[in-house]
Design an enzyme around this catalytic site. Structure first.
Site, PDB file in Angstrom:
ATOM      1  N   ARG A   1     -45.886 -16.310 -22.950  1.00  0.00           N
ATOM      2  CA  ARG A   1     -45.507 -17.330 -22.961  1.00  0.00           C
ATOM      3  C   ARG A   1     -44.021 -17.494 -23.459  1.00  0.00           C
ATOM      4  NH1 ARG A   1     -45.481 -18.989 -28.322  1.00  0.00           N
ATOM      5  NH2 ARG A   1     -47.356 -17.816 -28.937  1.00  0.00           N
TER       6      ARG A   1
ATOM      7  N   HIS B   1     -45.597 -21.997 -29.127  1.00  0.00           N
ATOM      8  CA  HIS B   1     -47.387 -22.229 -28.950  1.00  0.00           C
ATOM      9  C   HIS B   1     -47.651 -23.675 -28.518  1.00  0.00           C
ATOM     10  CE1 HIS B   1     -51.564 -22.200 -29.347  1.00  0.00           C
ATOM     11  NE2 HIS B   1     -51.218 -23.288 -30.424  1.00  0.00           N
TER      12      HIS B   1
ATOM     13  N   TYR C   1     -42.170 -15.069 -35.712  1.00  0.00           N
ATOM     14  CA  TYR C   1     -43.053 -13.908 -35.697  1.00  0.00           C
ATOM     15  C   TYR C   1     -42.850 -13.125 -34.451  1.00  0.00           C
ATOM     16  CZ  TYR C   1     -45.296 -17.404 -32.510  1.00  0.00           C
ATOM     17  OH  TYR C   1     -45.438 -18.524 -31.638  1.00  0.00           O
TER      18      TYR C   1
HETATM   19  C1  LIG Z   1     -62.325 -23.122 -31.879  1.00  0.00           C
HETATM   20  C2  LIG Z   1     -60.844 -23.282 -32.173  1.00  0.00           C
HETATM   21  N1  LIG Z   1     -60.141 -22.616 -33.162  1.00  0.00           N
HETATM   22  C3  LIG Z   1     -58.945 -22.716 -33.410  1.00  0.00           C
HETATM   23  C4  LIG Z   1     -58.236 -23.485 -32.825  1.00  0.00           C
HETATM   24  C5  LIG Z   1     -56.698 -23.665 -33.131  1.00  0.00           C
HETATM   25  N2  LIG Z   1     -55.947 -22.953 -31.943  1.00  0.00           N
HETATM   26  C6  LIG Z   1     -55.525 -23.745 -31.057  1.00  0.00           C
HETATM   27  S1  LIG Z   1     -54.594 -22.856 -30.118  1.00  0.00           S
HETATM   28  C7  LIG Z   1     -55.098 -21.295 -30.931  1.00  0.00           C
HETATM   29  C8  LIG Z   1     -54.900 -20.096 -30.255  1.00  0.00           C
HETATM   30  C9  LIG Z   1     -55.265 -19.697 -29.032  1.00  0.00           C
HETATM   31  O1  LIG Z   1     -54.649 -18.748 -28.375  1.00  0.00           O
HETATM   32  P1  LIG Z   1     -54.978 -18.255 -27.004  1.00  0.00           P
HETATM   33  O2  LIG Z   1     -56.256 -18.090 -26.814  1.00  0.00           O
HETATM   34  O3  LIG Z   1     -54.248 -16.879 -26.683  1.00  0.00           O
HETATM   35  O4  LIG Z   1     -54.237 -19.247 -26.091  1.00  0.00           O
HETATM   36  P2  LIG Z   1     -52.692 -19.583 -26.060  1.00  0.00           P
HETATM   37  O5  LIG Z   1     -52.766 -20.638 -26.937  1.00  0.00           O
HETATM   38  O6  LIG Z   1     -52.013 -18.624 -26.161  1.00  0.00           O
HETATM   39  O7  LIG Z   1     -52.571 -20.303 -24.626  1.00  0.00           O
HETATM   40  C10 LIG Z   1     -55.955 -21.609 -31.895  1.00  0.00           C
HETATM   41  C11 LIG Z   1     -56.399 -20.722 -32.954  1.00  0.00           C
HETATM   42  C12 LIG Z   1     -58.802 -24.146 -31.740  1.00  0.00           C
HETATM   43  N3  LIG Z   1     -58.089 -25.230 -31.028  1.00  0.00           N
HETATM   44  N4  LIG Z   1     -60.115 -24.508 -31.445  1.00  0.00           N
END
Ligand SMILES: Cc1ncc(C[n+]2csc(CCOP(=O)(O)OP(=O)(O)O)c2C)c(N)n1
Length: 362
Positions: free
Chosen positions: A259, A263, A272
Site C-alpha cells: 500500500r 490506510h 509507523y
Molecule cells: C471486523 C472489523 N474489525 C475492525 C475493523 C477496523 N479496520 C478497518 S480496516 C482494518 C485493517 C484491515 O487490514 P487488512 O485486512 O490488511 O486490509 P487493508 O486495510 O490493508 O487493505 C481494520 C482493523 C473493521 N472494519 N472490521
C-alpha cells in the site's frame, strides 16, 4: 500445476519484473497477450487516476473518507481479467481497479465513501459483484455461501473473494477457508498482502512465513504471486479458475504487494513506517513496469498516456458529481438490500431507528 509454485518451498511467481522484462523461461502458466496487457494497463491507470483524485477530493472537504489502493491495482485488475463475466466477484474495499474492470459505475463507489448506502445498491445480476464490504473478512463467508449455491445449482460459476493480510487473522476468514475446503466449493480467495493492516505490519500478524501456505491446513493449494505483476496475478487466477471448474476445489492466492498510500485518508502512515521502505516499493510500482514494457514494444507513448489520463479525469469527475448529487439514503434503504425478505429482528430495529430519529428531530 500449483506444485511448481509451492509457497512452503519459498516460491513466488513473478513473470514480469520491475524493469518490464518478461521471464521467458516460465512456460507452464497461462500468459497474457499484448492486447490484454494493454487493457490491464488502462484499467490500472484509470484506478490510479481515480485514486489520486479521490485523495484530493478528500483534502478539498468533498469526500469524507477514502481508502487509497495506489500500488495495489494489479491485484484486482489482473485477477478479474482471468475470471469470466458471469463469475461472482466479492470485494473487500481496496479493489477499485477490479470494480472498474467489471464496469461498475464509479459513482456507486463514491456514494459508499460519501456515506450513502445507495452505493451498495446496483444491478447485482448485471455485474455479478457483491457490494463493498468494510467489516473485515466478513465477505469471505458470504463468498463461500455463494460458491456453495453455485455448486448446488451446477452453473459452473466461480466466486473470487478479496481480503487483506490483516483479515487473515479474523475468525471469519478461517471459518470460510474451512468450509470451502470441507465442501470443496468453487471459490478463489485472493489475499492482497499489502504488508500493513493499518499500523500492524505483516510480520507480526502471523507466525506463518507466507499467507498462501495457510491453504494447505484446509486441504487445498495456495500460491504466492508478485501482486505488482499483473501477468502473475492473471496466470495464478486463471489456473485457480480452471481448477475450480474441474471440480478440484478452492485456491488461496496471496498477492505480495504494498500500500503506497495511507490506510485511509484519516491515517498518517509516516507515524509507523519509514520512507525508505516506501521508496523501495515505489520502484516496484505495477503501473511503471507495464509502461516500460508497453513503451519498449511501441504499444503506447507519452502522448497516448496523457490523453488517457485526461479522458479518465473527466469521467471520474462526472461520476463523482453524480454521487455528490445523489439524495441521502432513507432509513428504509439502510435495511432494504441485504435480504429479500427482511427478518423480524431487523424490522424491529428499523422501526426503533425511525422512532428515535423522529424523537431527536422533534
Ligand atoms: C471486523 C472489523 N474489525 C475492525 C475493523 C477496523 N479496520 C478497518 S480496516 C482494518 C485493517 C484491515 O487490514 P487488512 O485486512 O490488511 O486490509 P487493508 O486495510 O490493508 O487493505 C481494520 C482493523 C473493521 N472494519 N472490521
Amino acid at each position: 500445476m500449483f506444485e511448481s509454485y509451492d509457497p512452503r518451498q519459498g516460491k513466488r511467481l513473478q513473470i514480469m519484473d520491475e524493469t518490464g522484462n518478461i521471464n521467458v523461461s516460465i512456460k507452464d502458466v497461462p500468459l497474457m497477450s499484448d492486447s490484454e496487457i494493454l487493457i490491464a494497463y488502462q484499467f490500472i491507470l484509470k484506478a490510479r487516476v481515480a485514486d489520486e483524485w479521490s485523495v484530493s477530493l478528500n483534502r478539498q472537504g468533498r469526500l469524507p473518507t477514502y481508502p487509497p489502493g495506489k500500488g495495489q491495482e494489479a491485484n484486482s485488475v489482473g485477477s478479474l481479467m482471468a475470471m469470466h463475466k458471469e463469475d461472482w466477484f466479492v470485494p473487500a474495499f481496496r479493489e477499485l481497479g477490479g470494480m472498474l474492470y467489471r464496469g461498475i459505475p464509479l459513482s456507486k463507489v463514491y456514494q459508499i465513501w460519501l456515506g450513502n448506502e445507495r452505493g451498495s445498491h446496483f444491478e447485482i445480476e448485471k455485474y455479478h459483484t457483491f457490494p463493498i464490504s468494510v467489516p473485515i473478512a466478513s465477505q469471505c463467508l458470504h463468498a463461500v455461501g455463494a460458491a456453495y449455491a453455485n455448486q448446488y445449482l451446477k452453473n459452473n460459476r466461480i466466486t473470487i473473494c478479496f481480503v487483506g493480510d490483516g483479515g487473515t487473522s479474523e475468525g471469519d476468514f478461517l471459518e470460510a477457508l474451512n468450509f470451502a475446503g470441507a465442501w470443496n466449493v468453487p471459490v478463489i480467495f485472493y489475499i492482497q498482502n499489502n504488508q500493513w493492516a493499518i499500523s500492524v505490519p505483516r510480520k507480526i500478524q502471523t507466525r506463518s512465513t507466507t499467507l498462501a501456505e495457510k491453504a494447505f491446513a484446509f486441504g487445498f493449494s495456495g500460491i504466492q504471486v508478485d501482486g505488482n505483476d499483473v501477468l502473475s496475478v492473471f496466470a495464478a487466477t486463471k489456473m485457480a479458475h480452471e481448477k475450480a471448474q474441474n471440480n478440484q476445489g478452492p485456491t488461496l492466492i496471496e498477492g505480495y504487494t504494498y500500500r503506497l498510500g495511507a490506510h485511509t485518508t484519516a491515517d498518517d502512515p509516516t507515524i509507523y513506517r519509514k520512507q525508505e521502505e516506501v521508496d523501495q516499493w515505489i520502484n516496484k510500482d505495477p503501473l511503471l513496469r507495464l509502461e516500460k514494457y508497453l513503451q519498449k514494444k511501441n504499444l503506447i507513448d507519452g502522448l497516448a498516456i496523457n490523453r488517457l489520463k485526461d479522458e479518465y479525469k473527466k469521467e471520474i469527475m462526472q461520476e463523482f458529481e453524480i454521487a455528490e448529487q445523489t439524495p441521502p439514503h432513507t432509513v428504509e434503504e439502510i435495511f432494504a438490500w441485504q435480504f429479500k425478505q427482511l427478518p423480524e429482528d431487523l424490522k424491529e430495529q428499523m422501526s426503533n431507528l425511525n422512532i428515535r430519529l423522529k424523537g431527536s428531530v422533534g
